[in-house]
Design a protein around this motif. Structure first.
Motif: not given
Length: 394
Positions: A120-122, A165-166, A344-349
């Protein structure tokens, strides 16, 4: 919805202007506007506009990536060679490994949970990085050495690599196991995106040469083609896909190669579109930030984020080994490759929505990473580029 659009533009632009006046990145003001107007503070934005927030953010990305392609000097990338390829995946891999090393020790996560959070962060944020690299190219800072071209191209491909990867790590968490085809899809989707984009760019150059229409109409045609590419990528259910965002950037590159004068004029039009698109992008990213999560974040999360960024910067340093760049240019590239925001905003949740035990932690750390790195990374770029990079005329 009309009132929400007015508030986004008026307050977002005003806050951006205030931040610029006090020597801060304008995007900081836009992010604050989104946080305050968003559903977690004042809740003044219409739910309908929040419902299409992801689509609006994607349109803004399409605009800036097309403009980047229209102004990208591919010959500069060819001169850089190996580092340009390494920048597409090595810094993200280093950051992911850093998260796998740090998160289990500081936050008590399993290795797989740490890998999901790392994925998520990368991703670096093209929304923060790309417009700044376009500005550097316009002003001819670092262009002779190919620095903005290198960072711009890497930031565009980096996201494709990280999202694959996510998806793979999420599948493993759900018991599906790692899929070889997912990893094969990374280089294939990038290659197909480049080919499709160049072909469309050449086709548009031919069409614009034969049919005399206003530049505004040309911009609308290119925007429609870009939207169709994004929809096509989302609709594909095949294991092997193509990267629509890379294809969109290479449409501009292809058009620039065949019709450079037309590309320059269209680039100016896209620059005007970006004035409004930038406000929507960062205000809506800010609206996704739940500040309640920030209250739960301790020192350990800050250490993990900072530590992972150190790993990322080390990855950039490794990419630049053997190049002719001096120490200031390398430090600039390392700083410029740190901002987080859009991905991060798109997949963080997603981990939280899937019911993963680490879901709330992942979302919390993603939100904190956006709040910290987007303005700090933008500030570092804006503050140092004239001091650390050579001006082409010099």
């Amino acid at each position: 919805m009309l009132l929400s659009i007015a508030m986004i533009l008026l307050i977002g632009m005003s806050m951006g202007w205030i931040c610029q006046k006090i020597k801060l990145p304008s995007l900081l003001g836009m992010l604050i506007t989104g946080i305050v107007l968003g559903p977690y503070v004042l809740n003044l934005l219409d739910s309908n506009i929040l419902g299409i927030s992801s689509e609006l953010r994607k349109i803004a990305l399409i605009i800036i990536l097309t403009r980047a392609g229209l102004g990208l000097d591919v010959s500069g990338l060819k001169k850089i060679g190996r580092p340009a390829v390494l920048m597409c995946f090595l810094p993200a891999s280093f950051e992911l490994l850093g998260m796998i090393f740090l998160a289990p020790r500081f936050m008590g996560m399993s290795v797989l949970e740490a890998a999901i959070m790392g994925a998520v962060l990368a991703a670096v944020s093209p929304a923060v990085v790309v417009p700044r690299m376009v500005k550097l190219m316009d002003e001819n800072y670092g262009t002779k050495e190919g620095i903005p071209q290198l960072i711009l191209a890497g930031a565009s491909v980096d996201d494709v690599y990280v999202i694959v990867l996510f998806s793979t790590f999420v599948g493993m968490m759900q018991g599906e196991g790692a899929s070889v085809i997912s990893f094969v899809n990374i280089p294939v989707s990038i290659f197909l995106g480049i080919v499709i984009g160049l072909l469309l760019g050449f086709a548009l150059a031919f069409f614009f040469g034969k049919v005399h229409i206003r530049d505004t109409v040309k911009v609308l045609i290119m925007l429609c083609v870009s939207l169709i590419l994004v929809v096509s990528e989302d609709a594909l259910a095949t294991p092997i896909t193509f990267s629509a965002l890379i294809a969109i950037m290479f449409i501009g590159i292809g058009l620039n190669k065949k019709k450079s004068e037309v590309a320059k004029r269209i680039s100016v039009k896209y620059g005007k579109l970006w004035v409004a698109a930038e406000v929507f992008l960062f205000v809506l990213v800010g609206a996704t930030v739940n500040i309640e999560y920030l209250g739960k974040v301790g020192t350990k999360a800050l250490i993990v984020i900072a530590g992972a960024l150190v790993f990322r910067m080390l990855g950039v340093f490794v990419c630049l080994l053997g190049t002719s760049l001096n120490s200031k240019e390398r430090i600039f590239a390392m700083m410029a490759y740190t901002p987080k925001a859009t991905v991060q905003a798109a997949i963080g949740g997603i981990p939280l929505s899937l019911g993963f035990a680490c879901g709330e932690t992942v979302l919390t750390v993603a939100v904190l990473a956006i709040v910290l790195t987007a303005p700090l990374g933008a500030f570092a770029i804006d503050l140092t580029y004239k001091k650390f990079l050579k001006h082409k005329e010099d």
